[in-house]
Design an enzyme around this catalytic site. Structure first.
Site, PDB file in Angstrom:
ATOM      1  N   HIS A  98       9.019  23.109  14.223  1.00  0.00           N
ATOM      2  CA  HIS A  98       8.786  22.225  15.373  1.00  0.00           C
ATOM      3  C   HIS A  98       9.417  22.888  16.604  1.00  0.00           C
ATOM      4  CE1 HIS A  98       8.050  18.442  12.905  1.00  0.00           C
ATOM      5  NE2 HIS A  98       8.674  19.196  12.007  1.00  0.00           N
ATOM      6  N   HIS A 117       6.538  24.816   8.477  1.00  0.00           N
ATOM      7  CA  HIS A 117       6.241  24.685   9.910  1.00  0.00           C
ATOM      8  C   HIS A 117       7.532  24.576  10.699  1.00  0.00           C
ATOM      9  CE1 HIS A 117       6.214  20.713   8.005  1.00  0.00           C
ATOM     10  NE2 HIS A 117       6.750  20.250   9.122  1.00  0.00           N
TER      11      HIS A 117
HETATM   12  P1  5GP Z   1       7.791  17.315   8.946  1.00  0.00           P
HETATM   13  O1  5GP Z   1       8.262  15.903   8.931  1.00  0.00           O
HETATM   14  O2  5GP Z   1       7.072  17.709   7.691  1.00  0.00           O
HETATM   15  O3  5GP Z   1       8.848  18.299   9.351  1.00  0.00           O
HETATM   16  O4  5GP Z   1       6.744  17.371  10.125  1.00  0.00           O
HETATM   17  C1  5GP Z   1       5.380  17.234   9.975  1.00  0.00           C
HETATM   18  C2  5GP Z   1       4.822  17.040  11.361  1.00  0.00           C
HETATM   19  O5  5GP Z   1       3.439  17.264  11.320  1.00  0.00           O
HETATM   20  C3  5GP Z   1       5.028  15.623  11.897  1.00  0.00           C
HETATM   21  O6  5GP Z   1       5.708  15.701  13.128  1.00  0.00           O
HETATM   22  C4  5GP Z   1       3.609  15.056  12.029  1.00  0.00           C
HETATM   23  O7  5GP Z   1       3.467  14.255  13.169  1.00  0.00           O
HETATM   24  C5  5GP Z   1       2.771  16.312  12.098  1.00  0.00           C
HETATM   25  N1  5GP Z   1       1.445  16.223  11.487  1.00  0.00           N
HETATM   26  C6  5GP Z   1       1.162  15.790  10.233  1.00  0.00           C
HETATM   27  N2  5GP Z   1      -0.159  15.880   9.984  1.00  0.00           N
HETATM   28  C7  5GP Z   1      -0.717  16.381  11.123  1.00  0.00           C
HETATM   29  C8  5GP Z   1      -2.075  16.706  11.480  1.00  0.00           C
HETATM   30  O8  5GP Z   1      -3.019  16.558  10.721  1.00  0.00           O
HETATM   31  N3  5GP Z   1      -2.259  17.202  12.732  1.00  0.00           N
HETATM   32  C9  5GP Z   1      -1.212  17.399  13.604  1.00  0.00           C
HETATM   33  N4  5GP Z   1      -1.524  17.901  14.796  1.00  0.00           N
HETATM   34  N5  5GP Z   1       0.056  17.103  13.302  1.00  0.00           N
HETATM   35  C10 5GP Z   1       0.305  16.598  12.066  1.00  0.00           C
END
Ligand code: 5GP
Length: 174
Positions: free
Chosen positions: A137, A135
Site C-alpha cells: 500500500h 501487495h
Molecule cells: P490488505 O488488507 O490485504 O492489506 O489490503 C487489500 C486491499 O486491496 C484493501 O485495501 C482493499 O480495499 C483492496 N482491494 C481488494 N480487492 C480489490 C479490487 O478488486 N480492486 C481494487 N482496486 N482494490 C481492491
C-alpha cells in the site's frame, strides 16, 4: 592489519551480503502460511484483465493501481505481475525490490500531484491481509487527517481514474 587480511575480511563481509537468502525455504513458509497461492484472487484477475482497475503504472513486471476503498485520497496498491507470492514470506526479494522501486516513485507523485505532506508504506502479512497476492500500500498522508480504517463502498471507477491520471502525470523518471 596487512592489506591481504583486510581484503579477505572485506570479501567475507561482502559474501555475507550476497548470500543472504532471496527466498524463505518452503517448509519454513508452510509452518506459518500453509496452503498455496490462489490464481483466482482478485489481484491475479486484475493482472489478467478479468477485473477492472484504475492503473497508475505498468511495466512487464509491476502493476500499480488505485485501491478501491482508499483509506486516504490517492491510496495506491503496487503488485508484482510475475510473482505468485502471497506475502512477504514467500516473495523472492528480487521481485520485492522492483515493487518497492515503483512504490517510492508513486509516493513522490502523490506528494507532487495531490499535495500530500508525505506517504506511508504498508504491507500486511497474515493478520490484516485480505488479498493473498503480495501487495504494498502506498498511502498519501495529509497533515491534520486522522489515520483511519477503510470502510464503505468502493470509490466509483471514474473518480479512481481521475486520481490515477493525476498521479501518473507526476511520476518521476526511473
Ligand atoms: P490488505 O488488507 O490485504 O492489506 O489490503 C487489500 C486491499 O486491496 C484493501 O485495501 C482493499 O480495499 C483492496 N482491494 C481488494 N480487492 C480489490 C479490487 O478488486 N480492486 C481494487 N482496486 N482494490 C481492491
Amino acid at each position: 592489519m596487512n592489506r591481504r587480511a583486510a581484503f579477505a575480511i572485506s570479501l567475507a563481509l561482502l559474501g555475507g551480503c550476497t548470500t543472504a537468502p532471496r527466498v524463505v525455504p518452503a517448509a519454513q513458509i508452510q509452518a506459518v502460511l500453509p496452503g498455496r497461492y490462489d490464481p483466482d484472487n482478485s489481484f491475479a484477475k486484475i493482472i489478467r484483465g478479468e477485473l477492472p482497475a484504475a492503473k497508475v503504472y505498468e511495466d512487464d513486471r509491476v502493476l500499480a493501481f488505485m485501491d478501491y476503498k482508499p483509506v486516504e485520497r490517492g491510496h495506491v496498491l503496487v503488485i508484482s505481475k510475475r510473482s505468485q507470492a502471497r506475502n512477504l514470506l514467500d516473495v523472492d526479494l528480487a521481485d520485492f525490490d522492483r515493487i518497492m522501486a515503483v512504490a517510492r516513485r508513486i509516493g513522490q507523485a502523490q506528494m507532487k500531484a495531490l499535495g500530500a505532506n508525505g506517504f506511508s508504506i504498508e504491507q500486511n502479512n497474515g493478520y490484516g491481509q485480505t488479498v493473498l497476492h503480495l501487495h504494498v500500500h502506498v498511502i498519501p498522508r495529509y497533515s491534520g487527517q486522522p489515520w483511519g480504517e477503510k470502510s464503505g463502498p468502493p470509490m466509483p471507477m471514474e473518480a479512481r481514474e481521475a486520481l490515477a491520471a493525476q498521479i501518473r502525470a507526476a511520476l518521476p523518471p526511473r
